[in-house]
Enzyme design. Structure first.
Site, PDB file in Angstrom:
ATOM      1  N   ASP A  67     -11.363  -4.584   2.519  1.00  0.00           N
ATOM      2  CA  ASP A  67     -12.599  -3.953   2.062  1.00  0.00           C
ATOM      3  C   ASP A  67     -13.462  -4.901   1.229  1.00  0.00           C
ATOM      4  O   ASP A  67     -13.015  -5.975   0.826  1.00  0.00           O
ATOM      5  CB  ASP A  67     -12.282  -2.673   1.258  1.00  0.00           C
ATOM      6  CG  ASP A  67     -11.070  -2.831   0.330  1.00  0.00           C
ATOM      7  OD1 ASP A  67     -10.674  -3.981   0.058  1.00  0.00           O
ATOM      8  OD2 ASP A  67     -10.522  -1.817  -0.117  1.00  0.00           O
ATOM      9  N   ASP A 136      -5.228   7.646  -7.081  1.00  0.00           N
ATOM     10  CA  ASP A 136      -5.484   8.914  -6.373  1.00  0.00           C
ATOM     11  C   ASP A 136      -4.906   8.897  -4.952  1.00  0.00           C
ATOM     12  O   ASP A 136      -5.231   9.749  -4.128  1.00  0.00           O
ATOM     13  CB  ASP A 136      -6.992   9.228  -6.335  1.00  0.00           C
ATOM     14  CG  ASP A 136      -7.813   8.177  -5.588  1.00  0.00           C
ATOM     15  OD1 ASP A 136      -7.219   7.233  -5.010  1.00  0.00           O
ATOM     16  OD2 ASP A 136      -9.055   8.307  -5.564  1.00  0.00           O
ATOM     17  N   HIS A 138      -5.301   6.492  -2.641  1.00  0.00           N
ATOM     18  CA  HIS A 138      -6.085   5.857  -1.569  1.00  0.00           C
ATOM     19  C   HIS A 138      -5.446   4.555  -1.089  1.00  0.00           C
ATOM     20  O   HIS A 138      -4.752   3.880  -1.835  1.00  0.00           O
ATOM     21  CB  HIS A 138      -7.545   5.624  -1.993  1.00  0.00           C
ATOM     22  CG  HIS A 138      -7.761   4.582  -3.053  1.00  0.00           C
ATOM     23  ND1 HIS A 138      -8.467   4.819  -4.209  1.00  0.00           N
ATOM     24  CD2 HIS A 138      -7.397   3.279  -3.137  1.00  0.00           C
ATOM     25  CE1 HIS A 138      -8.520   3.718  -4.939  1.00  0.00           C
ATOM     26  NE2 HIS A 138      -7.873   2.767  -4.310  1.00  0.00           N
ATOM     27  N   GLU A 143     -10.785   7.244   0.180  1.00  0.00           N
ATOM     28  CA  GLU A 143     -10.585   8.184  -0.915  1.00  0.00           C
ATOM     29  C   GLU A 143     -10.115   9.547  -0.401  1.00  0.00           C
ATOM     30  O   GLU A 143     -10.212   9.833   0.793  1.00  0.00           O
ATOM     31  CB  GLU A 143     -11.904   8.334  -1.679  1.00  0.00           C
ATOM     32  CG  GLU A 143     -12.413   7.041  -2.315  1.00  0.00           C
ATOM     33  CD  GLU A 143     -11.651   6.631  -3.577  1.00  0.00           C
ATOM     34  OE1 GLU A 143     -10.434   6.917  -3.678  1.00  0.00           O
ATOM     35  OE2 GLU A 143     -12.263   6.028  -4.459  1.00  0.00           O
TER      36      GLU A 143
END
Ligand code: F6R
Length: 259
Positions: A67, A136, A138, A143
């Site tokens: 990314d 979280d 990811h 997400e």
């Protein structure tokens, strides 16, 4: 999914580096998928040591990163391209032309993402993908709420990821963290032939629990790895602390690794 629980981050990083080094030795022209963030830094240092000791060479290896922040130039000191150059590429014998990071300044993000995927396909697909995990749950910047079949695309960060990333990078300033990124999709990641995910510290314990023992759900995109048949999780005891079956995983991975 094999869960390798280690006494320390250093031990886990070395074991994960061994797995990558073994692949590079066996297939010097292999294709690696790479991650940024604080987690893989120690493992990258171990790989750099192996290159220095002439145990392995990355001369013919090709890499694609997961990314990149949207809006950051590759020369920006918080861009993921810059991070990779500093933390790995400058320390090993890889040819920079063989390293690929999504272009955060792409005028047409959709086109950029499509051609990134096409280039991975032309290279024969990713042999081994390195991953971290967000608090979280990811993977890459996928997400909660992202389809488990998603492809490389423009994505939007949650407030908790922006906070986590500001804590570790951007001098602690949340306003400086870009709110969007270009990211490989969950479906794209799961096509890698082998996956090596690293997770360290108590802050990752809930995410690791969700990934390994939660249901497969888009609310913890790392849980998609449950359907992958060669996924390895290298973690320390703190990150594994909430796993119900941790003794079993430790015993099984010992047996599998030795076997
Ligand atoms: C990085 C990436 C992210 C990180 C995750 C954990 O390329 O794709 O998914 O792996 O946010 O970040 P750290 O390692 O900084 O805790």
């Amino acid at each position: 999914m094999e869960i390798v629980i280690c006494k320390s981050k250093e031990e886990a990083s070395r074991k994960a580096a061994d797995m990558i080094a073994a692949l590079v030795k066996k297939n010097p022209k292999c294709v690696l998928g790479l991650a940024t963030g604080s987690t893989p830094v120690a493992m990258y240092s171990e790989l750099a040591k192996d290159v220095k000791a002439k145990k392995i060479s990355f001369k013919q290896v090709k890499t694609w990163n997961l990314d990149e922040y949207y809006g950051l130039a590759p020369t920006h000191d918080q861009s993921y391209r810059y991070f990779m150059n500093e933390n790995l590429f400058k320390k090993i014998d890889i040819q920079l032309k063989n390293t690929h990071v999504l272009n955060g300044l792409a005028k047409n993000p959709e086109k950029e993402c499509k051609s990134y995927e096409a280039a991975i396909k032309r290279a024969g697909g990713i042999d081994l993908q390195v991953l971290g995990i967000g608090s979280d749950g990811h993977i890459a910047f996928n997400e909660p709420g992202t389809s488990l079949k998603s492809r490389t695309s423009m994505v939007h960060l949650t407030p908790s990821t922006i906070k986590d990333n500001a804590r570790l990078f951007f001098g602690g300033n949340m306003d400086e963290v870009p709110k969007s990124a270009l990211s490989m999709g969950v479906g794209t990641i799961c096509e890698a032939k082998k996956i090596v995910l690293l997770a360290f510290g108590a802050g990752k314990a809930d995410a690791v629990k969700g990934m390994v023992e939660g249901g497969m759900s888009q609310f913890c995109t790392a849980s998609a790895l449950q359907a992958h048949n060669d996924a390895w999780v290298f973690c320390d005891e703190a990150a594994a602390s909430k796993l119900k079956l941790k003794e079993y995983y430790a015993w099984r991975s010992e047996t599998v690794l030795k076997g």
